[in-house]
Design a protein around this motif. Structure first.
Motif, mmCIF file in Angstrom:
data_model
loop_
_atom_site.group_PDB
_atom_site.id
_atom_site.type_symbol
_atom_site.label_atom_id
_atom_site.label_comp_id
_atom_site.label_asym_id
_atom_site.label_seq_id
_atom_site.Cartn_x
_atom_site.Cartn_y
_atom_site.Cartn_z
ATOM 1 N N GLY A 41 0.821 -1.197 0.000
ATOM 2 C CA GLY A 41 0.000 0.000 0.000
ATOM 3 C C GLY A 41 0.859 1.252 0.000
ATOM 4 N N LEU A 42 0.272 2.344 0.504
ATOM 5 C CA LEU A 42 0.946 3.636 0.508
ATOM 6 C C LEU A 42 0.951 4.218 1.916
ATOM 7 C CD1 LEU A 42 -0.922 5.175 -2.571
ATOM 8 C CD2 LEU A 42 1.337 4.086 -2.587
ATOM 9 N N ILE A 43 1.992 4.995 2.212
ATOM 10 C CA ILE A 43 2.017 5.762 3.450
ATOM 11 C C ILE A 43 2.315 7.215 3.101
ATOM 12 C CG2 ILE A 43 2.736 3.826 4.905
ATOM 13 C CD1 ILE A 43 5.568 5.160 4.993
ATOM 14 N N ASN A 44 1.937 8.099 4.008
ATOM 15 C CA ASN A 44 2.264 9.509 3.889
ATOM 16 C C ASN A 44 3.346 9.793 4.917
ATOM 17 O OD1 ASN A 44 2.410 12.305 4.062
ATOM 18 N ND2 ASN A 44 0.209 12.579 3.770
ATOM 19 N N LEU A 45 4.552 10.015 4.444
ATOM 20 C CA LEU A 45 5.681 10.269 5.338
ATOM 21 C C LEU A 45 6.119 11.721 5.168
ATOM 22 C CD1 LEU A 45 7.666 8.916 7.352
ATOM 23 C CD2 LEU A 45 9.199 8.591 5.409
ATOM 24 N N ARG A 46 5.777 12.533 6.141
ATOM 25 C CA ARG A 46 6.117 13.958 6.125
ATOM 26 C C ARG A 46 5.684 14.627 4.822
ATOM 27 N NH1 ARG A 46 10.248 11.311 8.784
ATOM 28 N NH2 ARG A 46 11.633 11.134 7.002
ATOM 29 N N GLY A 47 4.466 14.306 4.384
ATOM 30 C CA GLY A 47 3.899 14.932 3.201
ATOM 31 C C GLY A 47 4.275 14.275 1.881
ATOM 32 N N ILE A 48 5.057 13.220 1.912
ATOM 33 C CA ILE A 48 5.465 12.516 0.696
ATOM 34 C C ILE A 48 4.792 11.146 0.676
ATOM 35 C CG2 ILE A 48 7.421 11.561 -0.586
ATOM 36 C CD1 ILE A 48 9.165 13.684 0.852
ATOM 37 N N ILE A 49 4.161 10.804 -0.446
ATOM 38 C CA ILE A 49 3.506 9.504 -0.591
ATOM 39 C C ILE A 49 4.557 8.480 -1.003
ATOM 40 C CG2 ILE A 49 1.735 8.182 -1.826
ATOM 41 C CD1 ILE A 49 0.669 10.398 0.057
ATOM 42 N N ILE A 50 4.644 7.386 -0.228
ATOM 43 C CA ILE A 50 5.651 6.358 -0.464
ATOM 44 C C ILE A 50 4.969 5.006 -0.612
ATOM 45 C CG2 ILE A 50 7.631 5.149 0.554
ATOM 46 C CD1 ILE A 50 8.444 7.796 1.789
ATOM 47 N N THR A 51 5.360 4.275 -1.661
ATOM 48 C CA THR A 51 4.867 2.924 -1.896
ATOM 49 C C THR A 51 5.569 1.966 -0.935
ATOM 50 O OG1 THR A 51 4.538 3.426 -4.227
ATOM 51 C CG2 THR A 51 4.624 1.092 -3.630
ATOM 52 N N ILE A 52 4.792 1.094 -0.300
ATOM 53 C CA ILE A 52 5.348 0.091 0.611
ATOM 54 C C ILE A 52 5.283 -1.271 -0.069
ATOM 55 C CG2 ILE A 52 5.156 -1.017 2.872
ATOM 56 C CD1 ILE A 52 5.954 1.933 2.991
ATOM 57 N N LEU A 53 6.449 -1.906 -0.169
ATOM 58 C CA LEU A 53 6.555 -3.220 -0.797
ATOM 59 C C LEU A 53 6.473 -4.319 0.253
ATOM 60 C CD1 LEU A 53 9.567 -2.559 -3.200
ATOM 61 C CD2 LEU A 53 7.132 -2.329 -3.683
ATOM 62 N N ASP A 54 5.895 -5.442 -0.125
ATOM 63 C CA ASP A 54 5.871 -6.623 0.743
ATOM 64 C C ASP A 54 7.124 -7.431 0.451
ATOM 65 O OD1 ASP A 54 5.427 -8.952 2.140
ATOM 66 O OD2 ASP A 54 3.279 -8.964 1.719
ATOM 67 N N ILE A 55 8.161 -7.181 1.204
ATOM 68 C CA ILE A 55 9.462 -7.819 0.968
ATOM 69 C C ILE A 55 9.368 -9.338 1.135
ATOM 70 C CG2 ILE A 55 10.337 -7.531 3.312
ATOM 71 C CD1 ILE A 55 12.373 -7.026 0.094
ATOM 72 N N ASN A 56 8.429 -9.805 1.953
ATOM 73 C CA ASN A 56 8.264 -11.251 2.122
ATOM 74 C C ASN A 56 7.871 -11.920 0.805
ATOM 75 O OD1 ASN A 56 7.587 -9.831 4.766
ATOM 76 N ND2 ASN A 56 7.973 -11.918 5.433
ATOM 77 N N LEU A 57 6.983 -11.293 0.045
ATOM 78 C CA LEU A 57 6.584 -11.849 -1.255
ATOM 79 C C LEU A 57 7.734 -11.771 -2.249
ATOM 80 C CD1 LEU A 57 2.925 -10.618 -1.878
ATOM 81 C CD2 LEU A 57 3.730 -12.941 -1.446
ATOM 82 N N ILE A 58 8.446 -10.665 -2.246
ATOM 83 C CA ILE A 58 9.557 -10.495 -3.182
ATOM 84 C C ILE A 58 10.638 -11.541 -2.925
ATOM 85 C CG2 ILE A 58 11.427 -8.933 -3.874
ATOM 86 C CD1 ILE A 58 9.396 -6.621 -3.309
ATOM 87 N N LEU A 59 10.897 -11.828 -1.648
ATOM 88 C CA LEU A 59 11.932 -12.797 -1.287
ATOM 89 C C LEU A 59 11.399 -14.224 -1.214
ATOM 90 C CD1 LEU A 59 13.781 -10.800 1.502
ATOM 91 C CD2 LEU A 59 14.464 -11.090 -0.888
ATOM 92 N N ASP A 60 10.113 -14.403 -1.504
ATOM 93 C CA ASP A 60 9.474 -15.717 -1.463
ATOM 94 C C ASP A 60 9.584 -16.340 -0.074
ATOM 95 O OD1 ASP A 60 7.958 -17.719 -2.572
ATOM 96 O OD2 ASP A 60 9.694 -18.868 -3.262
ATOM 97 N N MET A 61 9.243 -15.531 0.931
ATOM 98 C CA MET A 61 9.273 -15.976 2.325
ATOM 99 C C MET A 61 7.856 -15.979 2.882
ATOM 100 S SD MET A 61 12.583 -13.880 3.742
ATOM 101 C CE MET A 61 12.538 -14.667 5.344
ATOM 102 N N ASN A 62 7.667 -16.684 3.982
ATOM 103 C CA ASN A 62 6.373 -16.696 4.652
ATOM 104 C C ASN A 62 6.059 -15.314 5.202
ATOM 105 O OD1 ASN A 62 5.932 -19.447 4.216
ATOM 106 N ND2 ASN A 62 7.092 -19.986 6.045
#
Length: 132
Positions: A41-62
């Motif tokens: 999803g997305l977060i608002n960090l000090r006024g900047i929209i940042i995409t959050i990646l699911d590193i578990n899926l990228i690394l093929d981990m539980n």
């Protein structure tokens, strides 16, 4: 080289500090309808929209169910993205010679190598090679 060491499950990973913009505590993540599964999803960090990646899926981990998580904000090319990790452990100064190259499976292209320390092995990730 300096790296930030973080934990996902029982495994330790690292990313070069030159790629790390900031580290923050977990915050509310806004889901994005019909986004690819590796985008949390997305977060608002000090006024900047940042995409959050699911590193578990990228690394093929539980999936991780740690109660206290951190978000590492990374500078990738021309944008900032975040990854959620179970914990940020430490910042290490390591010699380039202590990084052993990972044997190359094409789907593991984002693994830069392994850091071989006396008491543990840490996987060094190359986030420039991860397709967002």
């Amino acid at each position: 080289m300096q790296v930030v060491v973080f934990k996902i499950g029982d495994e330790q990973f690292a990313v070069e500090t030159s790629k790390v913009q900031s580290i923050s505590d977990m915050t509310n993540i806004t889901m994005v309808p019909k986004a690819p599964s590796h985008i949390k999803g997305l977060i608002n960090l000090r006024g900047i929209i940042i995409t959050i990646l699911d590193i578990n899926l990228i690394l093929d981990m539980n999936p991780s169910y740690a109660e206290e998580q951190n978000i590492i904000i990374l500078n990738l090319e021309d944008e900032s993205v975040g990854i959620t990790v179970d914990s940020v452990d430490e910042v290490l100064d390591i010699e380039d010679s202590s990084v052993e190259r990972a044997l190359g499976e094409k789907e593991k292209i984002f693994i830069k190598g392994v850091i071989n320390l006396k008491d543990r092995i840490i996987t060094l990730l190359d986030f420039d090679k991860i397709n967002i």
